[in-house]
Scaffold this motif. Structure first.
Motif, PDB file in Angstrom:
ATOM      1  N   ARG A  38      45.446  38.363  50.626  1.00 37.50           N
ATOM      2  CA  ARG A  38      46.897  38.510  50.538  1.00 37.50           C
ATOM      3  C   ARG A  38      47.456  37.854  49.284  1.00 37.50           C
ATOM      4  NH1 ARG A  38      49.928  37.187  56.191  1.00 37.50           N
ATOM      5  NH2 ARG A  38      48.684  38.503  57.577  1.00 37.50           N
ATOM      6  N   GLY A  39      46.922  36.683  48.942  1.00 34.92           N
ATOM      7  CA  GLY A  39      47.510  35.869  47.890  1.00 34.92           C
ATOM      8  C   GLY A  39      47.193  36.282  46.468  1.00 34.92           C
ATOM      9  N   LEU A  40      45.946  36.653  46.192  1.00 42.97           N
ATOM     10  CA  LEU A  40      45.570  36.945  44.807  1.00 42.97           C
ATOM     11  C   LEU A  40      46.436  38.015  44.141  1.00 42.97           C
ATOM     12  CD1 LEU A  40      41.677  36.694  44.520  1.00 42.97           C
ATOM     13  CD2 LEU A  40      43.409  35.200  43.540  1.00 42.97           C
ATOM     14  N   PRO A  41      46.805  39.102  44.839  1.00 41.99           N
ATOM     15  CA  PRO A  41      47.640  40.112  44.173  1.00 41.99           C
ATOM     16  C   PRO A  41      49.033  39.599  43.801  1.00 41.99           C
ATOM     17  CG  PRO A  41      46.576  41.034  46.114  1.00 41.99           C
ATOM     18  CD  PRO A  41      46.342  39.553  46.156  1.00 41.99           C
ATOM     19  N   ASN A  42      49.456  38.475  44.386  1.00 45.64           N
ATOM     20  CA  ASN A  42      50.775  37.917  44.098  1.00 45.64           C
ATOM     21  C   ASN A  42      50.745  36.878  42.972  1.00 45.64           C
ATOM     22  OD1 ASN A  42      52.118  39.383  46.191  1.00 45.64           O
ATOM     23  ND2 ASN A  42      51.070  38.053  47.622  1.00 45.64           N
ATOM     24  N   THR A  43      49.642  36.783  42.278  1.00 45.80           N
ATOM     25  CA  THR A  43      49.514  35.855  41.164  1.00 45.80           C
ATOM     26  C   THR A  43      50.442  36.276  40.031  1.00 45.80           C
ATOM     27  OG1 THR A  43      47.217  35.395  41.743  1.00 45.80           O
ATOM     28  CG2 THR A  43      47.877  34.926  39.474  1.00 45.80           C
ATOM     29  N   THR A  44      51.178  35.318  39.498  1.00 44.99           N
ATOM     30  CA  THR A  44      52.057  35.585  38.354  1.00 44.99           C
ATOM     31  C   THR A  44      51.229  35.718  37.082  1.00 44.99           C
ATOM     32  OG1 THR A  44      53.825  34.344  39.438  1.00 44.99           O
ATOM     33  CG2 THR A  44      54.034  34.689  37.064  1.00 44.99           C
ATOM     34  N   TYR A  45      50.284  34.805  36.904  1.00 44.49           N
ATOM     35  CA  TYR A  45      49.357  34.854  35.770  1.00 44.49           C
ATOM     36  C   TYR A  45      48.101  34.111  36.189  1.00 44.49           C
ATOM     37  CZ  TYR A  45      47.271  33.981  31.186  1.00 44.49           C
ATOM     38  OH  TYR A  45      46.406  33.921  30.122  1.00 44.49           O
ATOM     39  N   GLY A  46      46.957  34.696  35.908  1.00 45.21           N
ATOM     40  CA  GLY A  46      45.707  34.046  36.281  1.00 45.21           C
ATOM     41  C   GLY A  46      44.642  34.237  35.228  1.00 45.21           C
ATOM     42  N   VAL A  47      43.714  33.299  35.219  1.00 46.80           N
ATOM     43  CA  VAL A  47      42.566  33.381  34.333  1.00 46.80           C
ATOM     44  C   VAL A  47      41.318  33.003  35.107  1.00 46.80           C
ATOM     45  CG1 VAL A  47      43.900  32.820  32.252  1.00 46.80           C
ATOM     46  CG2 VAL A  47      42.757  30.979  33.508  1.00 46.80           C
ATOM     47  N   HIS A  48      40.205  33.474  34.627  1.00 49.55           N
ATOM     48  CA  HIS A  48      38.929  32.950  35.103  1.00 49.55           C
ATOM     49  C   HIS A  48      37.956  32.959  33.933  1.00 49.55           C
ATOM     50  CE1 HIS A  48      38.074  37.254  35.824  1.00 49.55           C
ATOM     51  NE2 HIS A  48      36.788  36.939  35.841  1.00 49.55           N
ATOM     52  N   VAL A  49      36.969  32.100  34.034  1.00 51.42           N
ATOM     53  CA  VAL A  49      35.984  31.947  32.972  1.00 51.42           C
ATOM     54  C   VAL A  49      34.640  32.359  33.532  1.00 51.42           C
ATOM     55  CG1 VAL A  49      34.760  30.270  31.516  1.00 51.42           C
ATOM     56  CG2 VAL A  49      37.250  30.151  31.753  1.00 51.42           C
ATOM     57  N   VAL A  50      33.921  33.145  32.737  1.00 53.97           N
ATOM     58  CA  VAL A  50      32.574  33.564  33.128  1.00 53.97           C
ATOM     59  C   VAL A  50      31.561  32.974  32.154  1.00 53.97           C
ATOM     60  CG1 VAL A  50      33.348  35.712  34.216  1.00 53.97           C
ATOM     61  CG2 VAL A  50      32.668  35.728  31.808  1.00 53.97           C
ATOM     62  N   GLU A  51      30.376  32.723  32.674  1.00 52.88           N
ATOM     63  CA  GLU A  51      29.262  32.345  31.832  1.00 52.88           C
ATOM     64  C   GLU A  51      28.757  33.641  31.200  1.00 52.88           C
ATOM     65  OE1 GLU A  51      25.514  29.393  32.313  1.00 52.88           O
ATOM     66  OE2 GLU A  51      25.785  30.879  33.901  1.00 52.88           O
ATOM     67  N   GLU A  52      28.737  33.701  29.883  1.00 50.29           N
ATOM     68  CA  GLU A  52      28.407  34.954  29.207  1.00 50.29           C
ATOM     69  C   GLU A  52      27.001  35.443  29.533  1.00 50.29           C
ATOM     70  OE1 GLU A  52      29.526  33.820  25.174  1.00 50.29           O
ATOM     71  OE2 GLU A  52      31.198  35.225  25.319  1.00 50.29           O
ATOM     72  N   ALA A  53      26.038  34.555  29.628  1.00 50.34           N
ATOM     73  CA  ALA A  53      24.647  34.960  29.853  1.00 50.34           C
ATOM     74  C   ALA A  53      24.474  35.666  31.188  1.00 50.34           C
ATOM     75  CB  ALA A  53      23.718  33.751  29.768  1.00 50.34           C
TER      76      ALA A  53
END
Length: 153
Positions: free
Chosen positions: A50-65
């Motif tokens: 329910r909550g994630l779609p209501n995010t105003t702005y979000g980021v996440h970081v991935v390990e490239e490998a």
């Protein structure tokens, strides 16, 4: 995100080598996993769905490998007068490398360009000395943070 934006983020000195910042929230599965990997209080799948779609702005970081998400942070609020920084999490194995700093830099940069003058930005933190670098300070005694879980209402 455009190729130019990816290149700009890749060249961002606050982002450690071997990681890539994505200007989106992670998947529900990754969100739940990251909270656990950062030793944070669990959230229910229903709440996250329910909550994630209501995010105003979000980021996440991935390990490239591996392409695996290793950190996340988001802003929730009304998009005008109130913004709450939430769900800042870095998997324990990736802490201390600058991943959290890069995510906070991205959130603060977004707020500087998108939030109207006079907007209120707050957060609840379980760590000392991290958020102060961006000017955050404790609200007490002027005000105090309070909380309750829904099962206690």
């Amino acid at each position: 995100m455009s190729d130019d934006e990816h290149a700009r983020r890749a060249a961002d000195p606050s982002l450690p080598a071997g990681y890539a910042l994505r200007e989106t929230t992670p998947s529900v599965e990754a969100f739940l996993s990251l909270r656990a990997a950062a030793d944070m209080t669990p959230r229910s799948r229903e709440a996250v769905e329910r909550g994630l779609p209501n995010t105003t702005y979000g980021v996440h970081v991935v390990e490239e490998a591996s392409g695996e998400p290793v950190g996340m942070a988001r802003i929730v609020g009304d998009g005008g007068s109130v913004f709450h920084l939430s769900d800042m999490a870095v998997a324990e194995a990736h802490q201390g490398r600058g991943v959290g700093t890069a995510m906070m830099d991205a959130l603060v940069a977004w707020l500087r360009t998108e939030a109207p003058a006079g907007a209120y930005v707050n957060l609840m933190a379980d760590v000392d000395g991290f958020y102060e670098r961006w000017g955050f300070r404790e609200s007490a005694p002027a005000s105090k943070g309070m909380w309750i879980r829904t099962e206690e209402l």
